[in-house]
Motif scaffolding. Structure first.
Motif, mmCIF file in Angstrom:
data_model
loop_
_atom_site.group_PDB
_atom_site.id
_atom_site.type_symbol
_atom_site.label_atom_id
_atom_site.label_comp_id
_atom_site.label_asym_id
_atom_site.label_seq_id
_atom_site.Cartn_x
_atom_site.Cartn_y
_atom_site.Cartn_z
ATOM 1 N N UNK A 126 0.829 -1.205 0.000
ATOM 2 C CA UNK A 126 0.000 0.000 0.000
ATOM 3 C C UNK A 126 0.856 1.245 0.000
ATOM 4 N N UNK A 127 2.007 1.176 0.656
ATOM 5 C CA UNK A 127 2.919 2.312 0.604
ATOM 6 C C UNK A 127 3.405 2.554 -0.824
ATOM 7 N N UNK A 128 3.739 1.478 -1.504
ATOM 8 C CA UNK A 128 4.211 1.608 -2.877
ATOM 9 C C UNK A 128 3.118 2.169 -3.777
ATOM 10 N N UNK A 129 1.909 1.711 -3.559
ATOM 11 C CA UNK A 129 0.806 2.194 -4.390
ATOM 12 C C UNK A 129 0.587 3.683 -4.148
ATOM 13 N N UNK A 131 2.779 5.739 -3.138
ATOM 14 C CA UNK A 131 3.937 6.469 -3.635
ATOM 15 C C UNK A 131 3.848 6.685 -5.146
ATOM 16 N N UNK A 132 3.132 5.822 -5.807
ATOM 17 C CA UNK A 132 3.100 5.880 -7.271
ATOM 18 C C UNK A 132 1.924 6.678 -7.799
ATOM 19 N N UNK A 133 1.121 7.247 -6.935
ATOM 20 C CA UNK A 133 0.021 8.052 -7.432
ATOM 21 C C UNK A 133 0.532 9.446 -7.783
ATOM 22 N N UNK B 76 2.651 -2.800 -15.446
ATOM 23 C CA UNK B 76 2.301 -1.557 -14.757
ATOM 24 C C UNK B 76 1.719 -1.831 -13.383
ATOM 25 N N UNK B 77 0.883 -2.858 -13.308
ATOM 26 C CA UNK B 77 0.283 -3.183 -12.014
ATOM 27 C C UNK B 77 1.348 -3.646 -11.027
ATOM 28 N N UNK B 78 2.246 -4.482 -11.492
ATOM 29 C CA UNK B 78 3.313 -4.975 -10.613
ATOM 30 C C UNK B 78 4.233 -3.834 -10.198
ATOM 31 N N UNK B 79 4.412 -2.912 -11.114
ATOM 32 C CA UNK B 79 5.257 -1.763 -10.816
ATOM 33 C C UNK B 79 4.591 -0.883 -9.759
ATOM 34 N N UNK B 80 3.294 -0.675 -9.932
ATOM 35 C CA UNK B 80 2.553 0.137 -8.971
ATOM 36 C C UNK B 80 2.637 -0.438 -7.569
ATOM 37 N N UNK B 81 2.603 -1.755 -7.471
ATOM 38 C CA UNK B 81 2.646 -2.378 -6.157
ATOM 39 C C UNK B 81 4.066 -2.533 -5.632
ATOM 40 N N UNK B 82 5.021 -2.037 -6.385
ATOM 41 C CA UNK B 82 6.394 -2.083 -5.893
ATOM 42 C C UNK B 82 7.049 -3.436 -6.006
ATOM 43 N N UNK B 83 6.519 -4.281 -6.870
ATOM 44 C CA UNK B 83 7.099 -5.617 -7.030
ATOM 45 C C UNK B 83 8.095 -5.671 -8.172
#
Lengths: 144, 144
Positions: A126-129, A131-133, B76-83
């Motif tokens: 959730x932090x990463x999400x 951060x990416x907004x 993009x989704x994996x990137x958004x979640x920081x994976x």
DNA sequence: CCGTATCCGATTTGATACTG
DNA sequence: CAGTATCAAATCGGATACGG
């Protein structure tokens, strides 16, 4: 955050073995494994049945949000794949009991590992999400 | 494999009360983890990137069956979640390199376990499915 | 109690074509 | 090479009603 896999407590006590040999070729059955359990309810049902067998309405109450349609569909799919067993008691009124097969129990093990991962890293994701907004930080490397 | 249900390892070790669905509380982040990676291609990408970083078309060729649209969406989704991390090399023609973040590597652990399960039990599942075509064998217990 | 059947909207995926 | 845009199809999932 770099303490990612310092210790894996539950099932994977060993250090990331060379599992998944030749990823491109061997990952297809793995993908199948995910799709049969990756729908909205399957894994929940497997986990709940992992504790003990449940009757139909018992599952329906436990999950609280699933429709009869989806509960039946999910159970039928798991039954088809041999993960869940179904026993009908010819009483009146009827009663149907669902339980995990040995195969289902074996699935419960890696399932718990993944569930554990989701719980432990929920915050990081959730932090990463968050951060990416608004700010896409695609790293650009300098040309050498 | 009979050592599977001796104890449910991590989060699920506590008993499920009939009235309060504690399973729902414990499994919701887990369910999120599944839905994050439970789509058609995410786990495949994570596993492939687990070996080494790949470029876009390299992934496209490795998976062979994914459309550009879905590959991009998945990344993009994996990137958004920081994976997954994305590095753009400003060359001409452009080249983009995708790799796993530490968080992604930590996911690789339970993911490999589940993939392993899928590979090891692939035969059993297909046997079960074949067994259930045309003949529903719901076990009926005798009334006492 | 344990389902099945039908309708309907929401989401997911693929095919194709186009761009910097 | 590395994407984006648009359309159409399939699937998913919920609500409701009905049946054994």
């Amino acid at each position: 955050m770099s303490a990612a896999h310092t210790d894996v407590p539950s099932v994977l006590s060993h250090e990331l073995p060379p599992s998944v040999p030749a990823a491109e070729l061997a990952a297809c059955p793995a993908s199948d494994a995910f799709r049969r359990v990756g729908d909205k309810w399957s894994m929940l049902v497997v986990i709940i049945l992992g504790s003990r067998s449940h009757r139909y309405n018992e599952l329906h109450r436990s999950i609280e949000g699933i429709s009869q349609r989806m509960l039946t569909r999910t159970l039928r799919a798991l039954e088809t794949d041999g993960l869940v067993g179904r026993r009908v008691h010819p009483t009146v009124p009827p009663s149907v009991e669902y339980s995990l097969t040995p195969l289902g129990h074996s699935l419960l093990v890696p399932l718990s590992a993944l569930a554990d991962w989701g719980i432990r890293h929920e915050g990081e994701i959730q932090a990463a999400r968050h951060r990416s907004v608004g700010s896409e930080a695609a790293q650009v490397v300098e040309a050498s």
